[in-house]
Design a protein around this motif. Structure first.
Motif, PDB file in Angstrom:
ATOM      1  N   ARG A 238       0.807  -1.219   0.000  1.00 43.65           N
ATOM      2  CA  ARG A 238       0.000   0.000   0.000  1.00 43.65           C
ATOM      3  C   ARG A 238       0.843   1.274   0.000  1.00 43.65           C
ATOM      4  O   ARG A 238       0.504   2.229  -0.698  1.00 43.65           O
ATOM      5  N   PRO A 239       1.934   1.342   0.790  1.00 43.83           N
ATOM      6  CA  PRO A 239       2.740   2.577   0.740  1.00 43.83           C
ATOM      7  C   PRO A 239       3.258   2.879  -0.665  1.00 43.83           C
ATOM      8  O   PRO A 239       3.302   4.043  -1.075  1.00 43.83           O
ATOM      9  N   PHE A 240       3.640   1.850  -1.416  1.00 42.99           N
ATOM     10  CA  PHE A 240       4.135   2.058  -2.781  1.00 42.99           C
ATOM     11  C   PHE A 240       3.076   2.741  -3.638  1.00 42.99           C
ATOM     12  O   PHE A 240       3.367   3.690  -4.373  1.00 42.99           O
ATOM     13  N   PHE A 241       1.851   2.281  -3.556  1.00 46.08           N
ATOM     14  CA  PHE A 241       0.810   2.838  -4.416  1.00 46.08           C
ATOM     15  C   PHE A 241       0.396   4.245  -3.982  1.00 46.08           C
ATOM     16  O   PHE A 241       0.004   5.063  -4.823  1.00 46.08           O
ATOM     17  N   VAL A 242       0.494   4.547  -2.702  1.00 46.80           N
ATOM     18  CA  VAL A 242       0.231   5.915  -2.254  1.00 46.80           C
ATOM     19  C   VAL A 242       1.334   6.845  -2.755  1.00 46.80           C
ATOM     20  O   VAL A 242       1.067   7.952  -3.254  1.00 46.80           O
ATOM     21  N   LEU A 243       2.587   6.405  -2.636  1.00 41.00           N
ATOM     22  CA  LEU A 243       3.710   7.187  -3.167  1.00 41.00           C
ATOM     23  C   LEU A 243       3.556   7.372  -4.671  1.00 41.00           C
ATOM     24  O   LEU A 243       3.791   8.473  -5.207  1.00 41.00           O
ATOM     25  N   LEU A 244       3.155   6.323  -5.358  1.00 38.94           N
ATOM     26  CA  LEU A 244       2.947   6.393  -6.796  1.00 38.94           C
ATOM     27  C   LEU A 244       1.885   7.433  -7.143  1.00 38.94           C
ATOM     28  O   LEU A 244       2.045   8.217  -8.089  1.00 38.94           O
ATOM     29  N   GLY A 245       0.793   7.462  -6.372  1.00 38.18           N
ATOM     30  CA  GLY A 245      -0.263   8.439  -6.631  1.00 38.18           C
ATOM     31  C   GLY A 245       0.248   9.866  -6.537  1.00 38.18           C
ATOM     32  O   GLY A 245      -0.066  10.714  -7.382  1.00 38.18           O
ATOM     33  N   ALA A 246       1.053  10.133  -5.497  1.00 40.23           N
ATOM     34  CA  ALA A 246       1.616  11.479  -5.345  1.00 40.23           C
ATOM     35  C   ALA A 246       2.544  11.821  -6.504  1.00 40.23           C
ATOM     36  O   ALA A 246       2.485  12.920  -7.067  1.00 40.23           O
ATOM     37  N   ALA A 247       3.403  10.878  -6.887  1.00 44.48           N
ATOM     38  CA  ALA A 247       4.356  11.131  -7.963  1.00 44.48           C
ATOM     39  C   ALA A 247       3.649  11.350  -9.296  1.00 44.48           C
ATOM     40  O   ALA A 247       4.069  12.189 -10.101  1.00 44.48           O
ATOM     41  N   VAL A 248       2.575  10.623  -9.531  1.00 43.06           N
ATOM     42  CA  VAL A 248       1.842  10.764 -10.785  1.00 43.06           C
ATOM     43  C   VAL A 248       1.204  12.149 -10.887  1.00 43.06           C
ATOM     44  O   VAL A 248       1.245  12.803 -11.939  1.00 43.06           O
ATOM     45  N   ILE A 249       0.606  12.611  -9.802  1.00 40.96           N
ATOM     46  CA  ILE A 249      -0.010  13.943  -9.807  1.00 40.96           C
ATOM     47  C   ILE A 249       1.045  15.016 -10.058  1.00 40.96           C
ATOM     48  O   ILE A 249       0.837  15.965 -10.827  1.00 40.96           O
ATOM     49  N   GLN A 250       2.211  14.864  -9.427  1.00 41.49           N
ATOM     50  CA  GLN A 250       3.283  15.835  -9.629  1.00 41.49           C
ATOM     51  C   GLN A 250       3.821  15.784 -11.060  1.00 41.49           C
ATOM     52  O   GLN A 250       4.099  16.833 -11.661  1.00 41.49           O
ATOM     53  N   THR A 251       3.951  14.577 -11.607  1.00 45.75           N
ATOM     54  CA  THR A 251       4.409  14.447 -12.990  1.00 45.75           C
ATOM     55  C   THR A 251       3.417  15.088 -13.949  1.00 45.75           C
ATOM     56  O   THR A 251       3.805  15.740 -14.925  1.00 45.75           O
ATOM     57  N   LEU A 252       2.137  14.916 -13.671  1.00 48.88           N
ATOM     58  CA  LEU A 252       1.109  15.538 -14.506  1.00 48.88           C
ATOM     59  C   LEU A 252       1.234  17.053 -14.476  1.00 48.88           C
ATOM     60  O   LEU A 252       1.138  17.719 -15.518  1.00 48.88           O
ATOM     61  N   ALA A 253       1.459  17.622 -13.293  1.00 47.66           N
ATOM     62  CA  ALA A 253       1.608  19.072 -13.175  1.00 47.66           C
ATOM     63  C   ALA A 253       2.791  19.570 -13.996  1.00 47.66           C
ATOM     64  O   ALA A 253       2.690  20.569 -14.727  1.00 47.66           O
ATOM     65  N   VAL A 254       3.924  18.869 -13.888  1.00 48.38           N
ATOM     66  CA  VAL A 254       5.115  19.278 -14.642  1.00 48.38           C
ATOM     67  C   VAL A 254       4.887  19.096 -16.142  1.00 48.38           C
ATOM     68  O   VAL A 254       5.316  19.929 -16.959  1.00 48.38           O
ATOM     69  N   ALA A 255       4.184  18.026 -16.530  1.00 44.78           N
ATOM     70  CA  ALA A 255       3.917  17.782 -17.948  1.00 44.78           C
ATOM     71  C   ALA A 255       3.036  18.872 -18.550  1.00 44.78           C
ATOM     72  O   ALA A 255       3.225  19.280 -19.698  1.00 44.78           O
ATOM     73  N   VAL A 256       2.076  19.352 -17.779  1.00 40.60           N
ATOM     74  CA  VAL A 256       1.231  20.457 -18.240  1.00 40.60           C
ATOM     75  C   VAL A 256       2.084  21.707 -18.467  1.00 40.60           C
ATOM     76  O   VAL A 256       1.941  22.405 -19.480  1.00 40.60           O
TER      77      VAL A 256
END
Length: 461
Positions: A238-256
């Motif tokens: 579970r910690p991996f997937f929570v960390l993944l969720g945060a990283a994905v949102i941040q990557t999306l922000a940078v990609a925009v």
């Protein structure tokens, strides 16, 4: 028996990694950084303002190939683990990606003909194949830090070298790629030349890394797992997937923001050439900032530093709005420098926590499967990088942005200028703030799950 040293505990019997080995691993990130950054920075603009493709169609062209990668990456991850079990290495997939990606990258920016429709189709197919080749390299490459050493401090060193190299690759992409386009006179010819030159840079970096990491012994197993079994085993972390969720949102922000940079430079600062300057100011400070953030994380903990970096990044992004609205280039570049310092932390800390999450999970399951975890991670990251330009393209479409041919520029309506300004600043800031609760949740879950299973493993041994 315990599956290995716990995160944070140093195994003194294992020697430290030499600089040559650290450099040999890290140099691959120059190539991955270039490929991650250039399409996000230039491909949408190439489609809408050089090939004359509408913003809506251009968004589809960018999203669909990457959506395929979201499916492909976990498959590649499971295949990489099976290769590692059978051969003790991950070389075959790494080499396949390193040989094919540079050629396909150049093809992306060499669309033939003069009609927008076939040009868009060409870019879509080339991008789909390039993204697939990238997955073949990226997934096993990201799995290697969990196997490069049994010592957590050495895994952390490897990630520091990797992030510095990644930053260098992104810097080359953002600084050199637009400059090469301008040097060749812009338009189709300029982008075609850029594709060939940057493709050669990618080839040199990836092939060097493949040769230099042959010594890393992969410890997947104890038996090969199919895709479904691998994902089922990983799901309990579970910690991996929570960390993944945060990283994905941040990557999306940078990609925009990457997708919006050429538009901000062209229509708000009246100089497309400032795209390179903005990018250099954003990424350049990351190189000296990475070692600083590494020391701060060791002293204060990775999550507190991570949260501070994300919050300051969001605040700086909001501050860009009035600076862009006023057309003030120097304040914009200064703010981009501040964002670059924060971007270094986001890159370093997310990727440093990834191998520790993978390594600690072997104590929970008794099964090491770095490829499966990194396949899921890179799939989600790839999806975010793809969705970012699509989201920005949607903002442009909703605010009546007018597509243009390179030789026939058009004036944009006020709604489009407002939309691209907000899309470049306020939207990424909101996304970054959404990731903070997930980081705090990761700290709580990791402290409970990883420590508990490590204690159980030590007791069993």
């Amino acid at each position: 028996m315990s599956a290995g040293p716990a995160p944070g505990r140093v195994d003194g019997a294992v020697p430290p990694l030499g600089r040559g080995r650290l450099l040999g691993y890290g140099v691959g990130s120059v190539g991955t950084g270039v490929f991650s950054a250039v399409p996000g920075l230039l491909l949408l603009y190439y489609l809408t303002d050089v090939l004359g493709v509408s913003a809506a169609i251009a968004g589809v062209v960018l999203v669909v190939p990457k959506a395929w990668d979201v499916i492909l990456n976990p498959i590649v991850g499971a295949a990489s683990d099976r290769e590692a079990v059978r051969t003790g290495r991950r070389i075959r997939l790494l080499l396949a990606g390193a040989l094919t990606l540079p050629v396909l990258f150049a093809a992306m920016f060499a669309a033939p003909g003069s009609s927008p429709a076939p040009a868009a189709a060409w870019v879509a197919v080339a991008f789909l194949l390039a993204a697939s080749a990238f997955a073949c390299f990226q997934v096993p490459y990201v799995a290697l830090p969990a196997e490069i050493s049994s010592r957590p401090d050495q895994r952390s060193r490897a990630m520091t070298w990797r992030i510095v190299a990644l930053t260098l690759g992104i810097l080359v992409a953002g600084g050199a790629a637009p400059a090469l386009v301008e040097l060749a006179g812009g338009g189709r010819a300029g982008y075609a030349l850029m594709g060939v030159v940057i493709g050669l840079v990618i080839a040199a970096a990836l092939l060097t890394s493949v040769v230099s990491t042959r010594w890393i012994a992969s410890r997947a197993g104890p038996r090969p797992l199919g895709l479904v079994a691998a994902l089922r085993t990983a799901w309990g972390n579970r910690p991996f997937f929570v960390l993944l969720g945060a990283a994905v949102i941040q990557t999306l922000a940078v990609a925009v923001m990457l997708a919006g940079a050429p538009y901000a430079a062209t229509y708000l600062l009246d100089d497309y050439g400032l795209t390179s300057a903005m990018f250099v100011c954003l990424v350049g400070p990351s190189i000296p900032a990475v070692p600083l953030w590494n020391r701060l994380a060791r002293r204060h903990g990775p999550i507190p530093c991570y949260v501070v970096a994300v919050a300051v990044f969001a605040a700086g992004t909001v501050a860009l709005y009035p600076a862009l609205d006023a057309g003030a280039a120097l304040p914009v570049l200064a703010l981009c420098g501040l964002l670059g310092v924060c971007y270094a932390a986001i890159q370093l800390l997310s990727f440093s926590l990834l191998p520790e999450s993978v390594h600690a999970d072997s104590g929970r399951t008794g099964h090491a499967q770095a490829g499966a975890f990194t396949g899921v991670w890179t799939a989600a990251e790839t999806g975010a990088l793809a969705i970012g330009p699509g989201v920005f393209a949607l903002v442009l479409a909703l605010t009546s942005y007018r597509a243009a041919d390179f030789d026939e520029p058009v004036a944009q309506p006020g709604s489009a200028l407002t939309g691209l300004t907000a899309g470049f600043t306020l939207l990424p800031a909101a996304l970054l703030l959404l990731s903070i609760p997930l980081l705090l949740s990761y700290r709580r879950l990791a402290a409970r799950q990883y420590v508990t299973h490590d204690a159980e493993g030590e007791h069993a041994s």
